[in-house]
Design a protein around this motif. Structure first.
Motif, short mmCIF file in Angstrom:
data_model
loop_
_atom_site.label_atom_id
_atom_site.label_comp_id
_atom_site.label_asym_id
_atom_site.label_seq_id
_atom_site.Cartn_x
_atom_site.Cartn_y
_atom_site.Cartn_z
N UNK A 66 98.53 36.17 -55.80
CA UNK A 66 97.87 36.92 -54.73
C UNK A 66 98.53 38.29 -54.55
N UNK A 67 99.85 38.32 -54.60
CA UNK A 67 100.57 39.59 -54.48
C UNK A 67 100.20 40.53 -55.62
N UNK A 68 99.97 39.97 -56.79
CA UNK A 68 99.60 40.78 -57.96
C UNK A 68 98.12 41.17 -57.95
N UNK A 69 97.37 40.71 -56.96
CA UNK A 69 95.93 40.97 -56.88
C UNK A 69 95.16 40.38 -58.06
N UNK A 70 95.60 39.20 -58.52
CA UNK A 70 94.89 38.52 -59.59
C UNK A 70 94.23 37.23 -59.10
N UNK A 71 94.18 37.05 -57.80
CA UNK A 71 93.35 36.00 -57.20
C UNK A 71 92.62 36.60 -56.01
N UNK A 72 91.50 35.99 -55.68
CA UNK A 72 90.73 36.37 -54.49
C UNK A 72 90.67 35.16 -53.58
N UNK A 73 91.12 35.32 -52.36
CA UNK A 73 91.16 34.22 -51.40
C UNK A 73 90.10 34.43 -50.33
N UNK A 74 89.21 33.47 -50.23
CA UNK A 74 88.13 33.53 -49.23
C UNK A 74 88.13 32.19 -48.49
N UNK A 75 88.83 32.16 -47.36
CA UNK A 75 88.98 30.90 -46.64
C UNK A 75 89.81 29.93 -47.45
N UNK A 76 89.24 28.77 -47.75
CA UNK A 76 89.93 27.76 -48.55
C UNK A 76 89.67 27.94 -50.05
N UNK A 77 88.78 28.86 -50.39
CA UNK A 77 88.42 29.06 -51.80
C UNK A 77 89.29 30.14 -52.43
N UNK A 78 89.86 29.81 -53.58
CA UNK A 78 90.72 30.74 -54.32
C UNK A 78 90.12 30.94 -55.71
N UNK A 79 89.88 32.20 -56.09
CA UNK A 79 89.26 32.52 -57.38
C UNK A 79 90.19 33.38 -58.21
N UNK A 80 90.36 33.00 -59.47
CA UNK A 80 91.20 33.79 -60.38
C UNK A 80 90.48 35.06 -60.80
N UNK A 81 91.24 36.12 -60.98
CA UNK A 81 90.69 37.41 -61.39
C UNK A 81 91.46 37.96 -62.59
N UNK A 82 90.85 38.92 -63.28
CA UNK A 82 91.50 39.75 -64.29
C UNK A 82 92.31 38.93 -65.28
N UNK A 83 93.58 39.36 -65.54
CA UNK A 83 94.40 38.72 -66.57
C UNK A 83 94.64 37.25 -66.27
N UNK A 84 94.77 36.91 -64.99
CA UNK A 84 95.02 35.52 -64.63
C UNK A 84 93.87 34.61 -65.07
N UNK A 85 92.65 35.08 -64.91
CA UNK A 85 91.49 34.28 -65.30
C UNK A 85 91.45 34.08 -66.81
N UNK A 86 91.73 35.15 -67.56
CA UNK A 86 91.70 35.07 -69.03
C UNK A 86 92.80 34.13 -69.53
N UNK A 87 94.02 34.30 -69.01
CA UNK A 87 95.13 33.47 -69.47
C UNK A 87 94.93 32.00 -69.09
N UNK A 88 94.36 31.75 -67.92
CA UNK A 88 94.09 30.36 -67.52
C UNK A 88 93.17 29.68 -68.52
N UNK A 89 92.15 30.41 -68.99
CA UNK A 89 91.23 29.84 -69.97
C UNK A 89 91.92 29.58 -71.30
N UNK A 90 92.74 30.53 -71.72
CA UNK A 90 93.45 30.35 -73.00
C UNK A 90 94.41 29.17 -72.92
N UNK A 91 95.23 29.12 -71.86
CA UNK A 91 96.22 28.05 -71.74
C UNK A 91 95.57 26.68 -71.59
N UNK A 92 94.48 26.59 -70.83
CA UNK A 92 93.88 25.29 -70.56
C UNK A 92 93.05 24.77 -71.73
N UNK A 93 92.64 25.65 -72.64
CA UNK A 93 91.86 25.22 -73.80
C UNK A 93 92.66 25.34 -75.09
N UNK A 94 93.97 25.52 -74.99
CA UNK A 94 94.79 25.75 -76.18
C UNK A 94 94.63 24.61 -77.18
#
Length: 226
Positions: A66-94
């Motif tokens: 959140x400090x890096x501005x790579x997540x978006x927080x809307x209430x209880x919902x948290x969405x990955x953004x930018x590099x964090x979203x790309x890396x999450x996909x790479x790491x989780x599907x490695x």
């Protein structure tokens, strides 16, 4: 991740614009956001297998993202953004990881390569559990990268009095990694430790010939496991 990164790129004072720093708790957070077929493999390779998804480090990772501005927080919902979203996909599907670690008399310097249907990246572990992630072009041959990393590590250790370069190839298809280690001596031939195992269940050891290029030898052994 498709930014231009060559196999010769390594962490240093002049980092490519595409370089992205992450902590281990941020990686745990990414894996918790988008669990996939490669999540367990990523955790295993990076030494995070014992930490559960709801560990305090995961919550800390979300805060750092959140400090890096790579997540978006809307209430209880948290969405990955930018590099964090790309890396999450790479790491989780490695589907595959390579681990090339340089071990000197006073330090160890691990570097990793990850391949997945979502992309590929080089990951370098730095002090204080900071990971430097570098995107790789789609046309980069991962074995070229492995070969270059091994040769660079062997040359560095050779100038520092010796050490060990460990190389491992992990796959979602197999339980045990393929291993090829090089022991660098200040004097005398370098030694290769690899399969097949000896009668005591240890890696077989042989001296490398003067004409043998360590990176090429390791590349051949790891590639043969395809």
């Amino acid at each position: 991740m498709t930014a231009s990164t060559t196999p010769e790129t390594v962490p240093g004072s002049d980092l490519p614009p595409a370089a992205y720093r992450m902590t281990s708790h941020e990686i745990l957070a990414l894996l918790a956001f988008e669990p996939g077929a490669g999540t367990a493999l990523t955790r295993r390779v990076l030494g995070l297998a014992e930490l559960p998804d709801d560990h305090d480090l995961v919550r800390a990772g979300v805060g750092t993202l959140n400090i890096r501005d790579t997540v978006e927080i809307n209430g209880e919902e948290v969405t990955l953004l930018a590099e964090a979203k790309v890396l999450a996909r790479i790491f989780s599907t490695s589907s595959e990881w390579f681990d090339i670690t340089r071990i000197g008399s006073q330090y160890a310097s691990p570097s990793y390569l990850v391949d997945s249907p979502a992309g590929r990246a080089a990951v370098f572990l730095r002090p204080l559990s900071e990971y430097l992630c570098l995107p790789l072009r789609d046309d980069v041959d991962l074995f070229d990268f492995v070969q270059a990393q091994v040769d660079e590590a062997v040359a560095t250790l050779g100038s520092e009095g010796g050490g060990i370069v460990t190389s491992r190839r992990y796959s979602v298809r197999t339980q045990e990694p393929v291993v090829a280690n090089i022991k660098i001596h200040e004097a005398g031939p370098h030694q290769l430790a690899s399969a097949p195992l000896d009668e005591d269940g240890q890696l077989g050891v042989r001296d490398l010939e003067p004409a043998e290029q360590p990176g090429l030898v390791v590349r051949g052994l790891l590639a043969a496991a395809s």
